[in-house]
Design an enzyme around this catalytic site. Sequence first.
Site, PDB file in Angstrom:
ATOM      1  N   SER A  94       1.032  -1.062  -0.307  1.00  0.00           N
ATOM      2  CA  SER A  94      -0.074  -0.409   0.117  1.00  0.00           C
ATOM      3  C   SER A  94       1.008   1.287  -0.115  1.00  0.00           C
ATOM      4  O   SER A  94       1.647   1.090  -0.837  1.00  0.00           O
ATOM      5  CB  SER A  94      -0.931  -0.269   1.319  1.00  0.00           C
ATOM      6  N   ASP A 131      -8.093  -6.256  -5.555  1.00  0.00           N
ATOM      7  CA  ASP A 131      -7.776  -4.907  -4.599  1.00  0.00           C
ATOM      8  C   ASP A 131      -8.586  -4.184  -4.538  1.00  0.00           C
ATOM      9  O   ASP A 131      -8.341  -3.862  -5.918  1.00  0.00           O
ATOM     10  CB  ASP A 131      -6.146  -5.107  -4.659  1.00  0.00           C
ATOM     11  N   HIS A 162      -6.532  -5.827  -0.532  1.00  0.00           N
ATOM     12  CA  HIS A 162      -5.828  -5.822  -0.244  1.00  0.00           C
ATOM     13  C   HIS A 162      -4.995  -5.686   1.007  1.00  0.00           C
ATOM     14  O   HIS A 162      -4.887  -5.517   1.991  1.00  0.00           O
ATOM     15  CB  HIS A 162      -6.304  -4.118   0.357  1.00  0.00           C
TER      16      HIS A 162
END
Lengths: 781, 781
Positions: free
Chosen positions: B362, B482, B513
Amino acid sequence: MKINQFAQRRDVSLQQMQQELAAVGFSSTSNQPKQLLWHFLQRTHWQLQSKAALLDHLSQFLATPTTTMQQFFTGPSALTTNIFTLLGLELLGFQAGTDFQTETPQASWQKLGLAPLPAITDAATLQRAWYQLLTTHTPTALTYLDLLASQGYFNQPQFDHHHPLYFNGKAQAVFNVRDFHYETVFVETDFDSDGDGQNDLLKVEITRPDAVNPVPAVYTASPYDQGVNETLGEQLTHDVNVDLQPKPTSHFQPQAPTPLKPGQNHPVHGHTNQATLPHDPHPGYTLNDFLLPRGFASVYAAGIGTIDSDGLQTCGDPYQTASTIAVIEWLHGERRAFTNRTDGITVKADWCNGSVGMTGRSYLGTLAIAAATTGVPGLKTIIPEAAISSWYDYYRENGLVVAPGGFQGEDADVLAGETFSRSLRSGDELRTKTAFKDQLIQLQTGQDRETGNYNQFWDDRNYRNHDQRVRADVLLVHGLNDWNVKLSNAGRFWQDIQKLPISKKLILHQGQHMYLNAFPSVDYSDIVNLWLSNKLAGVKNEAAQLLPEVLVQDNVAPETWKAQPNWLTQAATTHPVRFNHDHWTQAYDSTQFAVFCKHPDHWETQLLDFSNPQLDSHRTVAQLDLNQDLTINGTVRLDVNVSSDQPVGLVSAILLDVGSARRLQPAPTVSAPRGLPLGYQWYQDDIREFQLEKFPSDHKIISRVHLNLQNRTSPATTEPLELGQFYPLHLAFQPVYYHLPKNRQLAVVLYATDFLMTTRGNQPINYHLQPALAHLQLPQQ
Amino acid sequence: MKINQFAQRRDVSLQQMQQELAAVGFSSTSNQPKQLLWHFLQRTHWQLQSKAALLDHLSQFLATPTTTMQQFFTGPSALTTNIFTLLGLELLGFQAGTDFQTETPQASWQKLGLAPLPAITDAATLQRAWYQLLTTHTPTALTYLDLLASQGYFNQPQFDHHHPLYFNGKAQAVFNVRDFHYETVFVETDFDSDGDGQNDLLKVEITRPDAVNPVPAVYTASPYDQGVNETLGEQLTHDVNVDLQPKPTSHFQPQAPTPLKPGQNHPVHGHTNQATLPHDPHPGYTLNDFLLPRGFASVYAAGIGTIDSDGLQTCGDPYQTASTIAVIEWLHGERRAFTNRTDGITVKADWCNGSVGMTGRSYLGTLAIAAATTGVPGLKTIIPEAAISSWYDYYRENGLVVAPGGFQGEDADVLAGETFSRSLRSGDELRTKTAFKDQLIQLQTGQDRETGNYNQFWDDRNYRNHDQRVRADVLLVHGLNDWNVKLSNAGRFWQDIQKLPISKKLILHQGQHMYLNAFPSVDYSDIVNLWLSNKLAGVKNEAAQLLPEVLVQDNVAPETWKAQPNWLTQAATTHPVRFNHDHWTQAYDSTQFAVFCKHPDHWETQLLDFSNPQLDSHRTVAQLDLNQDLTINGTVRLDVNVSSDQPVGLVSAILLDVGSARRLQPAPTVSAPRGLPLGYQWYQDDIREFQLEKFPSDHKIISRVHLNLQNRTSPATTEPLELGQFYPLHLAFQPVYYHLPKNRQLAVVLYATDFLMTTRGNQPINYHLQPALAHLQLPQQ
């Protein structure tokens, strides 16, 4: 955020505070409170190398809403209670604007639930305040001193890492985790449960601090500890879609216990002072891992029938209990252990002071109760969490097969198969499979799923038969929403031990089947630390006086824990309740039945949605608006007359809290994964807390009960059921502690098959009430 | 259970195998395979003290279905491939009856997906087989040698704990975790982002093994690392129930970048060879912790605007990028760092060999991409997982404000506030609040939620503008499900770097994610180990040749991973699709609107339930039965003509997999909490795997797209929207890699407001299609 501390000692004299402060590195070097505070801050920020570095760091903290601690220490202002309180909140790690207001630190301190600080007027009051700050909880479920310890405070060379150190009555994390000893020994029992002719050996894994003097042991007996045979467990799982069968009249009379079968002892070829086989270090139960750097050894044994041990798995019988206490007998110096399984070299637990406490949840806590009910010497206290006190109350209820919530089809044989981890090793499996097959047949015959009656098998697994032998002090913990190990297990054990000459405490939380560690709102680890420092290490900390008899987490307000005088001793008041139908039926149409078998949660949702008429013929509902704020403390009973039009029948009932409200969520929310350090360079746990539901819910189950109409008198007594005959039932719900606010109502739902728990015979049985009027007995606080 | 190993080297010569085996303690002491196996087993069971103890232990394992390994070693039988294979399965920890059959070990071995063992005929083939066994995966996501290491194998005194050891091309866990150095330094930048006149200092936390020679560094830049200001983030979160506004015609032209504002350097008063400030040890990213005992340093920096560092939080701008690479410049010997913030003592990264790899998921992976696109020397490779490559693609889409899934109302300013952890320290907050208030105004102006257009603000935060500067090798990882960081981020970056003279690999998994560690079905940690041993330590292990260009987890069969030649390069075939309505509307009735705002998941459920007509007026649906087993590899496009009866409008589309099937669950299931040891006496991770749904589901979202009708040409171009005028739209869905079995269909759903992602102007806009026929372009594998 609200903090509730019960193990914080406040009745400490100034002299003792000063001694304790000096022992943890906070000597009184100045008569000036401001100078003394600077000295203390130098100590808590020992990693910073210079005055400049500390001042720079202190620029991150406020002294007042508009000046920093750097400005305070470089300026002329005197230390005030306000400044100390604001700094304290910041040092503890509370968040300005969220947890506290910089303008009103003292009011914020109080609102957080922290014990009032003394007004700071001189060095002595600063010492008092500092002592209290060190014992106050941070938002991470630790005291400030524990937090410092987790950052390496006690790792500094000036501290002794080989003797325990107690502060505020609790052991501190001074032992270096790098020095821990990891040892495995094999305790020899007096019995031969697998019939190989030799007394069973039991593998015991010890982790212990490097201490000069013998240390206490915290012992967890866990049949799961060496692995679980899920495949075997699944194979053994029972079909629950079976009909209820008529049972002949009977009354169970217990027999004298069968003595354990002895085997040969193992030959002894020598002795050594030290165990030689290590074990693989890995995190265990958080509580044990928390206690380890604080000077308690952590001992695990999986018992008979598990990898590297002998014996067969039995699920709760006297062999398992004997296996459980054999480890204590070794720790207490009364039993032999070997360094390995073959070489005949004995080894003593010289490192142990002979004082043992047992910990663990579920089956693990169960074995703590099993051990305590033998009265075995050396076992000074047990801390059973969500523990079984009678296996009948785990797998049966009032003459019915009733599964632990979420585990339909499980039974004693299934659990025995699952935890028979010897079967995971294919060589062991080859050698034990015949014996274990016989064992399973015995378990299956004994557990008797056909009747669900209380019999000799269950009586052999009822630890409460021996409750009067308990000599260990008891700290009992159970979740008020635990539908796996139901509350009758805690309740009946708690009632039994009331008159014993032991110290006993009870904690009831709002969890399901879970551990209570790592909740910032309550100082559970401190409570245990205080308790064990007293029980196992003999520290005079007034644990018994300080801790409440009964500590209950509120089910309405989050993060709220209250001391209560008792549980299960309130007298009940009787309330008439009128059901909306006078009959209901057991059988569902086959499509619906199939759907509910697959999705029992859908069934429960529909059953409890009174606005949905779809299940009207399968339930009858009584609502009771008491129009008052009510706390139910104990066992709710429903007196009702019921008939069946068949020679068999079962009655289930749910006690319901009705009304739109944001209730506590059933499972805690993890706020910081691995956010709770258990020591310096040591393990961590996830910090969690119960949060309110995001959106209001319409109802919540308070309690349940299930009963076989043939066992209307007792689980041990089977009586005939006449068709159409009304019988008075006295349904005792699982005991509760429940706060029902004024704007919510009680409801009782009567029905037959409980898709989540009972067997699911989809039989054409019709039930009637006579009259629709019944009575609810409510024990109110 | 299925194991897929991609980083297991099999092309190793016998001589090299023997050398490597000797280095890890398995010397060739015998020409007899059976004797040699006994010797190897003595080595792997080094804790057992005697031959008798080892034989007793081996009685737990089988040699054949009816004889144990104890019997084998005390009997006359010769070693066979079958016996070795069965023992191998048992040593690895696979479960008889569940994972393998004792009767057919070789077939079981193959079925598990393990590479075929050589036939054992002599000592050399046993060595080959043993070498392979050591590199084969156990069920706990580790090789057998890694598992032994986690049990203390390399902790034995005969091993060197201060030099790296490579086996099968991968670094082994030989460094003692007790010797790790925990250090903090402060890197000095060339810029002053908070306007205090001085160049910003950045706190860097280093954990490194105690090595004789300099080691490589694995560096994770994480703005979250010093804490998150959730309260500030919540305060800044935007209301998304706002109307879409007509936008004037415009076309964005990028401007030359603004240079960073320089400040004063900090005075230097001396130099030291060693950092003096420790940091608090705690688990970090599993991958870094896995690499640490294997000889890689782990470096964390939170960057500007975080606790103990200077600067303001910017969310993706050039200051943040410069802050990110400043740490690499220090590691590479080209920048200054201090031992603390005040004393002016400089310290070099002498312990580092100058080779840096960046890791993280991320935002963390995003900063790896940010750093790589500067071409900074010393950064040899990046492993971005679920990373953003352009912040426009995170917070915007085709001229619309489109939230990352689950984070409605978030934007660059919100994230800047959340990660401005300096604001968590009240003294810092006092001193920076004015500057940060100005910063927020700039962010809010720049991000321009009013138009959703691509502008200078987003262009400054588009790392792909500089993709041609990338010199670091890339191992890119992204989840195919995701919806937080959408796949266009990985896809466009992947396409951009195709022609660069670097080594590049891509892994696409079935997660949302999430991190890819700790999945037993794929040897991800080994892949990373092989990659970094090559890129950072210069080990010649043919990582580039061994690892597939593109590795994709199958979405139909669990635990199935396949090498694929490419992603996003397939030509598309065009398929006509006919929608069932030619118009739909944006506005919901106010009650429904309120419910869906509160429960957007309910909205999605209804939208995709075609049998439920309730939302028929809000959607139009086309179904496409291709009647073939199909793998979509790349970007699906929908060509369709749409009009709006207002001067504004947005189109959303979902590409759906329709048909009853048990699909992979969206989130992995934890099979063993803390079951994956990362080293001896070191941290653990939870073992997890994707499981099939318990019950079949009716559909699954394959991809989504959203577009502002005024941006039908480009996010950077705004055009007028004539009422009732039909415009040809070319909707490019987020790129996918999706296996659609023959018995399932594709569907496309067109609608307006996406309650989960777009703003929710409940405006009376009516949309029309002309004609109902449209075209879907499908890139097929």
